[in-house]
Design a protein around this motif. Structure first.
Motif, short mmCIF file in Angstrom:
data_model
loop_
_atom_site.label_atom_id
_atom_site.label_comp_id
_atom_site.label_asym_id
_atom_site.label_seq_id
_atom_site.Cartn_x
_atom_site.Cartn_y
_atom_site.Cartn_z
N GLN A 1 0.90 -1.27 0.04
CA GLN A 1 0.03 -0.05 0.02
C GLN A 1 0.90 1.40 0.05
O GLN A 1 0.55 2.28 -0.51
N LEU A 2 2.21 1.11 0.70
CA LEU A 2 2.94 2.24 0.48
C LEU A 2 3.59 2.74 -0.77
O LEU A 2 3.44 3.67 -1.28
N GLY A 3 3.66 1.46 -1.59
CA GLY A 3 4.06 1.70 -2.89
C GLY A 3 3.02 2.32 -3.74
O GLY A 3 3.22 3.03 -4.53
N ALA A 4 1.81 1.85 -3.86
CA ALA A 4 0.60 2.11 -4.43
C ALA A 4 0.27 3.39 -4.11
O ALA A 4 -0.03 4.45 -5.01
N GLY A 5 0.26 3.92 -2.71
CA GLY A 5 -0.28 5.05 -2.41
C GLY A 5 0.94 6.33 -2.81
O GLY A 5 0.66 7.31 -3.30
N LEU A 6 2.28 5.92 -2.77
CA LEU A 6 3.25 6.85 -3.33
C LEU A 6 3.22 7.37 -4.81
O LEU A 6 3.23 8.34 -5.25
N LEU A 7 3.05 5.92 -5.65
CA LEU A 7 2.98 6.14 -7.05
C LEU A 7 1.67 6.87 -7.19
O LEU A 7 1.58 7.99 -8.31
N TYR A 8 0.48 6.80 -6.65
CA TYR A 8 -0.72 7.60 -6.94
C TYR A 8 -0.67 9.04 -6.74
O TYR A 8 -0.88 9.90 -7.39
N SER A 9 0.13 9.12 -5.49
CA SER A 9 0.64 10.68 -4.95
C SER A 9 1.17 11.47 -5.87
O SER A 9 1.03 12.53 -6.14
N LEU A 10 2.35 10.80 -6.48
CA LEU A 10 3.18 11.37 -7.46
C LEU A 10 2.61 11.65 -8.76
O LEU A 10 2.70 12.62 -9.31
#
Length: 315
Positions: A52-61
């Protein structure tokens, strides 16, 4: 009134940043719901955190870059600048990581609290179910033993068997009344055991003797119903009872403990019941209400069981 125009870009920028914040907030909420649905903490454990950290980071960027490009192409004449994009992504990465750490910390804490409550509720429901099963075990056990006593009296003394039957009906009625209770006062338990003692003394006459010495301030403590009866029954089941070696059972209190002791003249190993259900039943029922353990001691002459007396606060 041209002097108001310098503030317009400030308002516009604030509104634009607010829209970006909403996109980040609701998007990450949606990501969390999807992970809860398809990749729960129970299934993936700590892998869920990194996924979820990776998915959230990609979405945020992605949101930050799309917002930047839209802003550049729609509201300025300047094309996107590579150096600005790099700096913006670096800052987005740096700011997103601690933000996610706080978010995950709060989310994990809430999830952990919910899990603890679910585990506690499951344990209580399981223990309550076990308690019901233990209480249901008492009826047929008690009935079977006393019907055996009655059957042995019928051929010996019809009048005595008739009186025994009347007293047994009284005892069994009290048993049925207490069945729905998880706890009774020691006073109520003693009233029941006095009636039960009559049934035993009809069968064993002077070969079984009782000494009951209860402190006056102990009567209003609580205990699971039929505790004393089961301990008395346990003593009878495991000992040889004769005129020369009568079984002497004492019931006493000391502070917030009740002690049931009996003289020891054990049956041979092959004659004794090996189930041990009596003490196990009592231990399980007390465990539901308190953390104090039963104390069991044995010498060459005496077997003693000490149980806690419960002090239940009423609202």
């Amino acid at each position: 009134m041209g002097y108001t125009r310098p503030d317009e870009p400030t308002y516009f920028t604030a509104a634009w940043l607010f829209l970006v914040f909403l996109a980040l907030w609701f998007g990450n909420q949606w990501i969390t719901r999807m992970f809860n649905k398809h990749a729960s903490w129970q299934k993936l454990g700590r892998k869920r955190f990194f996924m979820q950290l990776g998915a959230g980071l990609l979405y945020s960027l992605l949101v930050i870059n799309v917002a930047y490009l839209i802003f550049k192409y729609l509201f300025t004449a300047e094309p996107p600048i590579t150096s600005q994009i790099i700096v913006m992504n670096v800052w987005g990465f740096v700011l997103t990581i601690p933000s996610y750490s706080v978010y995950f910390g709060l989310h994990f804490l809430r999830h952990w609290q919910q899990s603890e409550l679910e585990v506690e509720r499951y344990q209580k429901e399981t223990m309550a179910s076990q308690l019901v099963n233990l209480k249901n075990h008492l009826d047929p056990h008690f009935l079977f033993n006393n019907l055996n006593i009655l059957s042995s009296l019928i051929d010996k003394d019809r009048d005595l068997s008739q009186e025994f039957l009347v007293r047994f009906a009284e005892v069994y009625r009290a048993l049925l009344l207490n069945k729905g209770e998880d706890l009774v006062t020691l006073e109520e338990e003693l009233e029941f055991i006095q009636a039960y003692i009559f049934l035993l003394q009809v069968r064993f006459e002077q070969n079984i003797q009782f000494n009951i010495n209860i402190q006056p301030d102990s009567y209003y403590f609580m205990m699971p119903p039929l505790t004393i009866q089961m301990l008395v029954e346990n003593a009878i089941k495991h000992n040889i009872i004769t005129e020369k070696r009568p079984l002497v059972i004492s019931v006493t209190t000391n502070g917030q403990r009740l002690h049931v002791a009996n003289t020891l003249y054990e049956k041979r190993e092959e004659l004794k019941s090996k189930s041990g259900t009596g003490l196990k039943n009592i231990k399980a029922r007390f465990k539901y209400f308190c953390d104090e353990e039963l104390a069991v001691s044995k010498t060459e002459e005496e077997f003693r069981v000490s149980v806690p007396l419960l002090e239940i606060e009423t609202i």
